[in-house]
Design a protein around this motif. Structure first.
Motif, PDB file in Angstrom:
ATOM      1  N   GLY A   1       1.403   8.483 -16.154  1.00 46.86           N
ATOM      2  CA  GLY A   1       1.370   7.025 -15.609  1.00 46.86           C
ATOM      3  C   GLY A   1       1.588   6.888 -14.156  1.00 46.86           C
ATOM      4  O   GLY A   1       0.880   6.213 -13.339  1.00 46.86           O
ATOM      5  N   TYR A   2       2.448   7.724 -13.620  1.00 48.03           N
ATOM      6  CA  TYR A   2       2.574   7.539 -12.081  1.00 48.03           C
ATOM      7  C   TYR A   2       1.657   8.018 -11.258  1.00 48.03           C
ATOM      8  O   TYR A   2       1.285   7.646 -10.248  1.00 48.03           O
ATOM      9  CB  TYR A   2       3.948   8.386 -11.761  1.00 48.03           C
ATOM     10  CG  TYR A   2       5.423   7.770 -12.264  1.00 48.03           C
ATOM     11  CD1 TYR A   2       5.942   6.734 -11.649  1.00 48.03           C
ATOM     12  CD2 TYR A   2       5.951   8.088 -13.415  1.00 48.03           C
ATOM     13  CE1 TYR A   2       6.888   6.057 -12.203  1.00 48.03           C
ATOM     14  CE2 TYR A   2       6.925   7.601 -14.062  1.00 48.03           C
ATOM     15  CZ  TYR A   2       7.505   6.562 -13.180  1.00 48.03           C
ATOM     16  OH  TYR A   2       8.608   6.009 -13.959  1.00 48.03           O
ATOM     17  N   VAL A   3       0.917   9.196 -12.196  1.00 49.69           N
ATOM     18  CA  VAL A   3      -0.231   9.773 -11.185  1.00 49.69           C
ATOM     19  C   VAL A   3      -1.330   8.808 -11.377  1.00 49.69           C
ATOM     20  O   VAL A   3      -2.104   8.623 -10.630  1.00 49.69           O
ATOM     21  CB  VAL A   3      -0.642  11.107 -11.895  1.00 49.69           C
ATOM     22  CG1 VAL A   3      -1.833  11.842 -11.327  1.00 49.69           C
ATOM     23  CG2 VAL A   3       0.601  12.127 -11.919  1.00 49.69           C
ATOM     24  N   GLU A   4      -1.614   8.337 -12.455  1.00 49.21           N
ATOM     25  CA  GLU A   4      -2.754   7.200 -12.534  1.00 49.21           C
ATOM     26  C   GLU A   4      -2.545   6.095 -11.545  1.00 49.21           C
ATOM     27  O   GLU A   4      -3.456   5.717 -11.150  1.00 49.21           O
ATOM     28  CB  GLU A   4      -2.518   6.698 -14.039  1.00 49.21           C
ATOM     29  CG  GLU A   4      -3.647   7.042 -15.108  1.00 49.21           C
ATOM     30  CD  GLU A   4      -3.264   6.558 -16.391  1.00 49.21           C
ATOM     31  OE1 GLU A   4      -2.426   5.662 -16.469  1.00 49.21           O
ATOM     32  OE2 GLU A   4      -3.950   6.829 -17.377  1.00 49.21           O
ATOM     33  N   ASP A   5      -1.386   5.566 -11.532  1.00 48.78           N
ATOM     34  CA  ASP A   5      -1.201   4.423 -10.649  1.00 48.78           C
ATOM     35  C   ASP A   5      -1.176   4.772  -9.299  1.00 48.78           C
ATOM     36  O   ASP A   5      -2.063   4.064  -8.309  1.00 48.78           O
ATOM     37  CB  ASP A   5       0.395   3.956 -10.680  1.00 48.78           C
ATOM     38  CG  ASP A   5       0.575   3.217 -11.980  1.00 48.78           C
ATOM     39  OD1 ASP A   5      -0.498   2.907 -12.632  1.00 48.78           O
ATOM     40  OD2 ASP A   5       1.851   2.996 -12.340  1.00 48.78           O
ATOM     41  N   PHE A   6      -0.966   6.035  -8.529  1.00 54.63           N
ATOM     42  CA  PHE A   6      -0.971   6.501  -7.420  1.00 54.63           C
ATOM     43  C   PHE A   6      -2.306   6.819  -6.967  1.00 54.63           C
ATOM     44  O   PHE A   6      -2.703   6.467  -6.099  1.00 54.63           O
ATOM     45  CB  PHE A   6      -0.199   7.771  -7.257  1.00 54.63           C
ATOM     46  CG  PHE A   6      -0.193   8.337  -5.842  1.00 54.63           C
ATOM     47  CD1 PHE A   6       0.374   7.426  -4.558  1.00 54.63           C
ATOM     48  CD2 PHE A   6      -0.704   9.396  -5.412  1.00 54.63           C
ATOM     49  CE1 PHE A   6       0.494   7.891  -3.528  1.00 54.63           C
ATOM     50  CE2 PHE A   6      -0.508   9.795  -4.178  1.00 54.63           C
ATOM     51  CZ  PHE A   6      -0.252   9.025  -3.130  1.00 54.63           C
ATOM     52  N   TRP A   7      -3.218   7.291  -8.048  1.00 52.42           N
ATOM     53  CA  TRP A   7      -4.397   7.882  -7.845  1.00 52.42           C
ATOM     54  C   TRP A   7      -5.305   6.460  -7.731  1.00 52.42           C
ATOM     55  O   TRP A   7      -6.319   6.349  -6.684  1.00 52.42           O
ATOM     56  CB  TRP A   7      -4.981   8.558  -8.932  1.00 52.42           C
ATOM     57  CG  TRP A   7      -6.441   8.743  -9.248  1.00 52.42           C
ATOM     58  CD1 TRP A   7      -7.406   8.407  -9.877  1.00 52.42           C
ATOM     59  CD2 TRP A   7      -7.156   9.737  -8.195  1.00 52.42           C
ATOM     60  NE1 TRP A   7      -8.483   8.785  -9.894  1.00 52.42           N
ATOM     61  CE2 TRP A   7      -8.447   9.850  -8.704  1.00 52.42           C
ATOM     62  CE3 TRP A   7      -6.762  10.722  -7.175  1.00 52.42           C
ATOM     63  CZ2 TRP A   7      -9.442  10.570  -8.160  1.00 52.42           C
ATOM     64  CZ3 TRP A   7      -7.980  11.420  -6.559  1.00 52.42           C
ATOM     65  CH2 TRP A   7      -9.103  11.429  -7.201  1.00 52.42           C
ATOM     66  N   ILE A   8      -5.123   5.503  -8.563  1.00 55.88           N
ATOM     67  CA  ILE A   8      -6.110   4.319  -8.369  1.00 55.88           C
ATOM     68  C   ILE A   8      -5.619   3.366  -7.441  1.00 55.88           C
ATOM     69  O   ILE A   8      -6.704   2.756  -6.526  1.00 55.88           O
ATOM     70  CB  ILE A   8      -5.653   3.598  -9.870  1.00 55.88           C
ATOM     71  CG1 ILE A   8      -6.450   4.418 -11.019  1.00 55.88           C
ATOM     72  CG2 ILE A   8      -6.349   2.039  -9.619  1.00 55.88           C
ATOM     73  CD1 ILE A   8      -5.788   4.049 -12.421  1.00 55.88           C
ATOM     74  N   TRP A   9      -4.277   3.161  -7.027  1.00 55.55           N
ATOM     75  CA  TRP A   9      -4.103   2.401  -5.956  1.00 55.55           C
ATOM     76  C   TRP A   9      -4.380   2.894  -4.468  1.00 55.55           C
ATOM     77  O   TRP A   9      -4.793   2.202  -3.448  1.00 55.55           O
ATOM     78  CB  TRP A   9      -2.566   1.764  -5.941  1.00 55.55           C
ATOM     79  CG  TRP A   9      -2.257   0.893  -7.084  1.00 55.55           C
ATOM     80  CD1 TRP A   9      -1.689   1.177  -8.127  1.00 55.55           C
ATOM     81  CD2 TRP A   9      -2.759  -0.404  -7.100  1.00 55.55           C
ATOM     82  NE1 TRP A   9      -1.886  -0.099  -8.832  1.00 55.55           N
ATOM     83  CE2 TRP A   9      -2.457  -1.081  -8.198  1.00 55.55           C
ATOM     84  CE3 TRP A   9      -3.659  -1.476  -6.189  1.00 55.55           C
ATOM     85  CZ2 TRP A   9      -2.999  -2.296  -8.666  1.00 55.55           C
ATOM     86  CZ3 TRP A   9      -3.928  -2.448  -6.528  1.00 55.55           C
ATOM     87  CH2 TRP A   9      -3.614  -3.017  -7.707  1.00 55.55           C
ATOM     88  N   THR A  10      -4.480   4.271  -4.320  1.00 56.41           N
ATOM     89  CA  THR A  10      -4.940   5.111  -3.215  1.00 56.41           C
ATOM     90  C   THR A  10      -6.589   4.691  -3.051  1.00 56.41           C
ATOM     91  O   THR A  10      -6.848   4.439  -1.943  1.00 56.41           O
ATOM     92  CB  THR A  10      -4.509   6.366  -3.320  1.00 56.41           C
ATOM     93  OG1 THR A  10      -3.177   6.829  -3.697  1.00 56.41           O
ATOM     94  CG2 THR A  10      -4.737   7.297  -1.939  1.00 56.41           C
ATOM     95  N   TRP A  11      -7.296   4.604  -4.184  1.00 55.87           N
ATOM     96  CA  TRP A  11      -8.617   4.374  -3.889  1.00 55.87           C
ATOM     97  C   TRP A  11      -8.925   3.104  -3.748  1.00 55.87           C
ATOM     98  O   TRP A  11      -9.776   2.806  -2.822  1.00 55.87           O
ATOM     99  CB  TRP A  11      -9.397   4.804  -5.334  1.00 55.87           C
ATOM    100  CG  TRP A  11      -9.742   6.309  -5.475  1.00 55.87           C
ATOM    101  CD1 TRP A  11      -9.114   7.216  -6.334  1.00 55.87           C
ATOM    102  CD2 TRP A  11     -10.835   6.638  -4.582  1.00 55.87           C
ATOM    103  NE1 TRP A  11      -9.916   8.311  -5.931  1.00 55.87           N
ATOM    104  CE2 TRP A  11     -11.080   7.974  -4.909  1.00 55.87           C
ATOM    105  CE3 TRP A  11     -11.920   5.925  -3.782  1.00 55.87           C
ATOM    106  CZ2 TRP A  11     -11.955   8.824  -4.383  1.00 55.87           C
ATOM    107  CZ3 TRP A  11     -12.650   6.863  -3.322  1.00 55.87           C
ATOM    108  CH2 TRP A  11     -12.656   8.264  -3.755  1.00 55.87           C
ATOM    109  N   VAL A  12      -7.892   2.101  -4.151  1.00 52.98           N
ATOM    110  CA  VAL A  12      -8.176   0.590  -3.813  1.00 52.98           C
ATOM    111  C   VAL A  12      -7.924   0.422  -2.428  1.00 52.98           C
ATOM    112  O   VAL A  12      -8.766  -0.210  -1.605  1.00 52.98           O
ATOM    113  CB  VAL A  12      -7.072  -0.151  -4.801  1.00 52.98           C
ATOM    114  CG1 VAL A  12      -7.195  -1.563  -4.126  1.00 52.98           C
ATOM    115  CG2 VAL A  12      -7.464  -0.288  -6.110  1.00 52.98           C
TER     116      VAL A  12
END
Ligand code: CU
Length: 273
Positions: A30-41
């Motif tokens: 979940g931490y990887v998901e959040d970091f990846w997605i918010w970096t893209w945002v």
């Protein structure tokens, strides 16, 4: 986007709204998901702002018909502007750095585990030692010759949902890499070195695992399954292994000839029992 849509691996469900990642099967994923997605945002917001201003300049300050050829006002050496576009990117990198460190701290955390799995990589399969339960599964290389059902013969690692699992990674020969895509993290398995990481499975189901480090001729056939099940089913599987005689732990030293010989005291130093 059309080309990318062909890239999803068989059996791994990736969602465009999840940044084309498989849904995380662990709390840590979940931490990887959040970091990846918010970096893209953040990257998209910056991109839209930069493209927007570029287009605006192109349109508003375009050359007009009655242009008399004089240069427009020149704005180089504008100190406040230069400070702005030095400080703003530094702040953006700082924010990404902060969240990166935070995610990495979570992924690298080693606490007292509930379950310890010694993953033994070998050319070209995996053995799993259930350290606390003193049972094992010996894996055989996948036969990918086109016959259906090959995935049923893969070694399958059972993990209990909601328990903290520690993977102790050892290799019997060359460098491999222990990768379950749905965990959204992987780690190298090096001969003579013990690597470890911990996860807490959160999703029941069957997930694919593979070797992610080119390790020889049949690297691509070094496959396994991970089954995340409830506690009762996990216990039942351990009992089944005991009943079929897969007791004791397989050797994990640097010796290919030791495969399938049993030993109970050869875990690397420092592995909690
Ligand atoms: Cu390998």
């Amino acid at each position: 986007m059309i080309a990318l849509s062909a890239c999803s691996a068989v059996g791994i469900h990736t969602d465009p709204l999840n940044g084309y990642l498989p849904e995380a099967a662990t709390r840590e994923g979940g931490y990887v998901e959040d970091f990846w997605i918010w970096t893209w945002v953040a990257a998209w917001l910056v991109g839209i702002a930069v493209w927007g201003m570029t287009l605006w300049c192109i349109v508003v300050y375009r050359r007009r018909k009655n242009d008399d050829g004089t240069l427009p006002v020149q704005l180089q050496y504008n100190v406040p502007l230069e400070i702005l576009y030095t400080v703003v990117p530094m702040m953006m990198v700082g924010v990404i750095f902060f969240y990166n460190v935070q995610a990495q701290d979570e992924l690298g955390k080693i606490e007292e585990p509930d379950v310890v799995i010694n993953v033994v990589a070998k050319q070209w399969s995996w053995d799993f030692n259930y350290v606390n339960e003193n049972v094992h599964t010996a894996g055989q290389m996948a036969q990918l010759d086109g016959t259906k059902g090959a995935e049923k013969k893969l070694p399958t690692l059972y993990l209990p949902k909601g328990e903290r699992v520690e993977f102790v990674l050892t290799s019997r020969d060359v460098i491999h890499s222990f990768w379950v895509p749905a965990f959204l993290e992987k780690m190298d398995v090096n001969p003579g070195i013990v690597n470890r990481f911990q996860v807490t499975p959160t999703q029941e189901g069957t997930f694919q695992g593979k070797c992610a480090e080119l390790c020889g001729a049949y690297h691509s056939q070094m496959l396994f399954n991970v089954k995340i099940v409830d506690k009762a089913e996990y216990e039942a599987h351990i009992q089944k292994l005991k009943k079929q005689g897969d007791t004791g732990l397989l050797k994990n030293g640097l010796n290919r000839d030791e495969i399938n010989k049993r030993d109970t005291h050869l875990l690397p130093e420092g592995v909690r029992n």
